[in-house]
Write a protein that holds these residues in place. Structure first.
Motif, PDB file in Angstrom:
ATOM      1  N   ALA A  43       0.716  -1.082   0.071  1.00  0.00           N
ATOM      2  CA  ALA A  43       0.224   0.197  -0.259  1.00  0.00           C
ATOM      3  C   ALA A  43       1.126   1.503   0.418  1.00  0.00           C
ATOM      4  N   VAL A  44       1.901   1.434   1.095  1.00  0.00           N
ATOM      5  CA  VAL A  44       2.803   1.983   0.919  1.00  0.00           C
ATOM      6  C   VAL A  44       3.727   2.408  -0.668  1.00  0.00           C
ATOM      7  N   ALA A  45       3.353   1.726  -1.494  1.00  0.00           N
ATOM      8  CA  ALA A  45       4.964   1.593  -2.265  1.00  0.00           C
ATOM      9  C   ALA A  45       3.496   2.333  -3.524  1.00  0.00           C
ATOM     10  N   SER A  46       2.638   1.738  -3.556  1.00  0.00           N
ATOM     11  CA  SER A  46       0.904   1.969  -4.173  1.00  0.00           C
ATOM     12  C   SER A  46       0.329   2.967  -3.854  1.00  0.00           C
ATOM     13  N   ASN A  47       0.252   2.987  -3.113  1.00  0.00           N
ATOM     14  CA  ASN A  47      -0.609   4.266  -3.168  1.00  0.00           C
ATOM     15  C   ASN A  47       0.001   5.829  -2.763  1.00  0.00           C
ATOM     16  N   PRO A  48      -1.083   6.609  -3.667  1.00  0.00           N
ATOM     17  CA  PRO A  48      -0.292   8.200  -3.430  1.00  0.00           C
ATOM     18  C   PRO A  48      -0.489   8.579  -1.863  1.00  0.00           C
ATOM     19  N   ALA A  49      -1.414   8.150  -1.421  1.00  0.00           N
ATOM     20  CA  ALA A  49      -2.153   8.434  -0.107  1.00  0.00           C
ATOM     21  C   ALA A  49      -0.800   8.442   0.745  1.00  0.00           C
ATOM     22  N   PHE A  50       0.164   7.790   0.960  1.00  0.00           N
ATOM     23  CA  PHE A  50       1.391   7.596   1.326  1.00  0.00           C
ATOM     24  C   PHE A  50       1.785   8.275   1.410  1.00  0.00           C
ATOM     25  N   ALA A  51       1.975   9.266  -0.039  1.00  0.00           N
ATOM     26  CA  ALA A  51       3.376   9.933  -0.554  1.00  0.00           C
ATOM     27  C   ALA A  51       4.074  11.276   0.902  1.00  0.00           C
ATOM     28  N   ASN A  52       2.901  11.482   1.757  1.00  0.00           N
ATOM     29  CA  ASN A  52       3.703  12.358   2.311  1.00  0.00           C
ATOM     30  C   ASN A  52       3.211  11.466   4.106  1.00  0.00           C
ATOM     31  N   GLU A  71      14.128  -7.393   5.290  1.00  0.00           N
ATOM     32  CA  GLU A  71      15.052  -7.592   4.332  1.00  0.00           C
ATOM     33  C   GLU A  71      14.195  -8.828   3.889  1.00  0.00           C
ATOM     34  N   LYS A  72      14.505  -9.542   4.175  1.00  0.00           N
ATOM     35  CA  LYS A  72      13.304 -10.843   4.287  1.00  0.00           C
ATOM     36  C   LYS A  72      12.450 -10.502   2.566  1.00  0.00           C
ATOM     37  N   HIS A  73      11.077  -9.039   3.539  1.00  0.00           N
ATOM     38  CA  HIS A  73      10.447  -9.204   2.285  1.00  0.00           C
ATOM     39  C   HIS A  73      10.292  -7.681   1.930  1.00  0.00           C
ATOM     40  N   ALA A  74      11.657  -6.777   1.824  1.00  0.00           N
ATOM     41  CA  ALA A  74      11.532  -5.501   1.170  1.00  0.00           C
ATOM     42  C   ALA A  74      10.994  -5.137   0.871  1.00  0.00           C
ATOM     43  N   LEU A  75      10.613  -4.683   2.650  1.00  0.00           N
ATOM     44  CA  LEU A  75       9.773  -3.830   3.195  1.00  0.00           C
ATOM     45  C   LEU A  75      10.044  -2.323   2.733  1.00  0.00           C
ATOM     46  N   SER A  76       8.752  -1.920   2.519  1.00  0.00           N
ATOM     47  CA  SER A  76       9.155  -0.206   1.675  1.00  0.00           C
ATOM     48  C   SER A  76       9.086   1.138   2.722  1.00  0.00           C
ATOM     49  N   TYR A  77       9.845   0.575   4.065  1.00  0.00           N
ATOM     50  CA  TYR A  77       9.696   1.212   5.347  1.00  0.00           C
ATOM     51  C   TYR A  77      10.240   0.527   6.650  1.00  0.00           C
ATOM     52  N   PRO A  78      11.653   1.202   7.872  1.00  0.00           N
ATOM     53  CA  PRO A  78      11.929   0.136   8.396  1.00  0.00           C
ATOM     54  C   PRO A  78      11.060  -0.477   9.591  1.00  0.00           C
TER      55      PRO A  78
END
Length: 140
Positions: A43-52, A71-78
């Motif tokens: 959702a973070v990677a694809s939804n513009p609502a998370f842009a900011n 790292e295993k799941h290549a998460l888009s956030y820490p």
């Protein structure tokens, strides 16, 4: 307290999203923590609502476990670690993971093992909590 501080400049002017999860390396693609965190990452990677938005996952796991899980799941956030659960207790509460695992026939080898509740807190750029959810004593 044990959780690394997030530099204020990282979240200044952004919506802060804290996704609390019971345990790294638990669940599956269709259930539990893996599903929760991978779904949020997509959702973070694809939804513009998370842009900011500044998005973080939070658990009581040690930093090396969270790093490896992310790292295993290549998460888009820490992922942040709160091994004492002090912040988690205040934010979303904790539950007895040992009792949960015993009740569901997984293991009885973890009596009184606490973990964070599954939950989410969203803070506006102005610092106001605009959404708060807690699994309220249920890690699943």
């Amino acid at each position: 307290p044990d959780m690394p501080a997030v530099p204020p400049a990282t979240v200044a002017g952004k919506t802060l999203v804290l996704a609390f999860f019971p345990a790294a390396f638990s669940g599956s693609p269709d259930d539990g923590c893996e599903m929760q965190l991978c779904g949020l990452s997509a959702a973070v990677a694809s939804n513009p609502a998370f842009a900011n938005a500044a998005v973080y996952g939070v658990s009581g796991d040690l930093p090396f476990a969270n790093k490896a899980f992310g790292e295993k799941h290549a998460l888009s956030y820490p992922l942040l670690s709160d091994p004492t659960l002090a912040f988690c207790k205040t934010a979303v509460g904790v539950c007895d993971l040992g009792a949960f695992l015993k009740k569901h026939g997984v293991t009885d080898a973890m009596p009184s093992a606490e973990t964070t509740n599954r939950g989410c807190i969203v803070v506006s750029p102005a610092g106001e909590v605009v959404y708060a959810f807690s699994g309220d004593g249920h890690p699943g």
